[in-house]
Design a protein around this motif. Structure first.
Motif, mmCIF file in Angstrom:
data_model
loop_
_atom_site.group_PDB
_atom_site.id
_atom_site.type_symbol
_atom_site.label_atom_id
_atom_site.label_comp_id
_atom_site.label_asym_id
_atom_site.label_seq_id
_atom_site.Cartn_x
_atom_site.Cartn_y
_atom_site.Cartn_z
ATOM 1 N N GLY A 1 -13.902 93.805 96.367
ATOM 2 C CA GLY A 1 -14.473 94.954 97.047
ATOM 3 C C GLY A 1 -14.208 94.902 98.548
ATOM 4 N N VAL A 2 -14.036 96.077 99.140
ATOM 5 C CA VAL A 2 -13.944 96.176 100.604
ATOM 6 C C VAL A 2 -14.975 97.216 101.033
ATOM 7 C CG1 VAL A 2 -12.486 96.671 102.599
ATOM 8 C CG2 VAL A 2 -11.456 95.683 100.534
ATOM 9 N N LEU A 3 -15.895 96.778 101.868
ATOM 10 C CA LEU A 3 -17.000 97.640 102.269
ATOM 11 C C LEU A 3 -16.948 97.850 103.779
ATOM 12 C CD1 LEU A 3 -19.800 98.854 101.339
ATOM 13 C CD2 LEU A 3 -20.784 96.639 101.963
ATOM 14 N N GLY A 4 -17.054 99.106 104.216
ATOM 15 C CA GLY A 4 -17.031 99.389 105.652
ATOM 16 C C GLY A 4 -18.430 99.280 106.248
ATOM 17 N N LEU A 5 -18.599 98.375 107.189
ATOM 18 C CA LEU A 5 -19.907 98.199 107.847
ATOM 19 C C LEU A 5 -19.685 97.812 109.303
ATOM 20 C CD1 LEU A 5 -22.375 96.021 105.671
ATOM 21 C CD2 LEU A 5 -22.677 98.389 106.407
ATOM 22 N N ALA A 6 -19.140 98.751 110.072
ATOM 23 C CA ALA A 6 -18.838 98.427 111.462
ATOM 24 C C ALA A 6 -20.044 98.723 112.328
ATOM 25 C CB ALA A 6 -17.608 99.200 111.923
ATOM 26 N N ARG A 7 -21.072 97.905 112.207
ATOM 27 C CA ARG A 7 -22.254 98.148 113.032
ATOM 28 C C ARG A 7 -22.944 96.859 113.436
ATOM 29 N NH1 ARG A 7 -24.018 101.719 108.028
ATOM 30 N NH2 ARG A 7 -25.222 100.225 106.812
ATOM 31 N N GLU A 8 -23.860 97.036 114.373
ATOM 32 C CA GLU A 8 -24.450 95.861 115.020
ATOM 33 C C GLU A 8 -25.605 95.270 114.234
ATOM 34 O OE1 GLU A 8 -25.330 96.819 119.096
ATOM 35 O OE2 GLU A 8 -23.325 97.665 119.419
ATOM 36 N N THR A 9 -25.785 95.746 112.997
ATOM 37 C CA THR A 9 -26.887 95.251 112.179
ATOM 38 C C THR A 9 -26.386 94.384 111.036
ATOM 39 O OG1 THR A 9 -26.737 97.368 111.039
ATOM 40 C CG2 THR A 9 -28.496 97.145 112.672
ATOM 41 N N LEU A 10 -25.156 93.909 111.158
ATOM 42 C CA LEU A 10 -24.572 93.075 110.100
ATOM 43 C C LEU A 10 -25.494 91.922 109.717
ATOM 44 C CD1 LEU A 10 -20.874 92.627 111.279
ATOM 45 C CD2 LEU A 10 -21.708 93.970 109.333
ATOM 46 N N HIS A 11 -26.040 91.271 110.731
ATOM 47 C CA HIS A 11 -26.842 90.071 110.456
ATOM 48 C C HIS A 11 -28.077 90.388 109.626
ATOM 49 C CE1 HIS A 11 -28.269 91.873 114.162
ATOM 50 N NE2 HIS A 11 -29.407 91.227 114.033
#
Ligand SMILES: Nc1ncnc2c1ncn2[C@@H]1O[C@H](COP(=O)(O)OP(=O)(O)O)[C@@H](O)[C@H]1O
Ligand SMILES: [Mg+2]
Length: 212
Positions: free
Chosen positions: A60-70
């Protein structure tokens, strides 16, 4: 394990290495998810290209380009054996968040005597993250090495005693890697990808050793 490919510098191989490592691990039967944390979404583009070409889904490849990754990644990581973050260039907020989420940070770098490592923005972010997370592990990874050139040797020597330490595995300059973005294939799926595949297998072996 959450592995983050990070370097504030673009074009060093974060996306290429993240996708190929994901392929190697999924071929070993592991559950792998790539999180595309780059607003430019090149890993997602690669996955789209695969779909268009009618190639099978490998991971899977999931797009999550945000500052809440952690905050978001620990839940996702529980469903996988390896969660691989493909980091963004420049965007420090996302890189910081990835540094809070990762168990292991891999910093791709190209052999060059002019790379100015010690002063790089990436190392500053890493130092900052280690204030909160002293256990965070990080390794440099030499990418696009030409076979046994003086520059590669000199870069390796110059970086040998540095923190973060350098992985023993190096990734060569290979056409099969360069083709991957355009074709949606991994080097292991290309007829001319044997050397590239060997590089990635050695990398996966070394990282499996680190994880133990
Ligand atoms: N080992 C390699 N051999 C040949 N080309 C490479 C290699 N690693 C990366 N590239 C190429 O270099 C460019 C930048 O790589 P990319 O993975 O997109 O870097 P980043 O994600 O750090 O910006 C891409 O065109 C990619 O195909
Ligand atoms: Mg990229």
């Amino acid at each position: 394990m959450i592995v983050a490919f990070l370097n504030q510098k673009g074009g060093v191989g974060k996306t290429t290495l993240a996708l190929h490592l994901a392929g190697a691990w999924s071929a070993r039967g592991r559950r792998v998810l790539v999180v595309d944390a780059d607003p430019q979404a090149s890993a997602l583009d690669w996955a789209d290209q695969r779909l268009r070409e009618g190639l099978p889904r490998l991971f899977g490849v999931l797009g999550l380009a945000r500052e809440t990754l952690h905050k978001e990644l620990p839940d996702l990581a529980r469903e996988t054996d390896h969660l691989i973050i493909d980091g963004p260039p420049r965007v420090a907020g996302i890189a910081r968040s990835a540094l809070l989420a990762a168990d292991l940070v891999l910093i791709p770098a190209q052999p060059s005597p002019f790379d100015g490592w010690a002063s790089s923005e990436m190392l500053r972010l890493l130092d900052e993250a280690r204030i909160f997370r002293p256990e965070l592990r990080a390794r440099m990874l030499l990418n696009r090495c030409a076979a046994r050139t003086v520059i590669a040797r000199e870069t390796a020597e110059a970086l040998a005693d540095q923190d973060p330490p350098m992985l023993a595995s190096r990734v060569g300059q290979r056409v099969a890697f360069a083709d991957a973005a355009r074709t949606g294939r991994l080097a292991s799926e290309s007829e001319t990808g044997q050397m590239a595949t060997r590089d990635i297998e050695a990398l996966a072996d070394e990282l499996d050793g680190l994880a133990q």
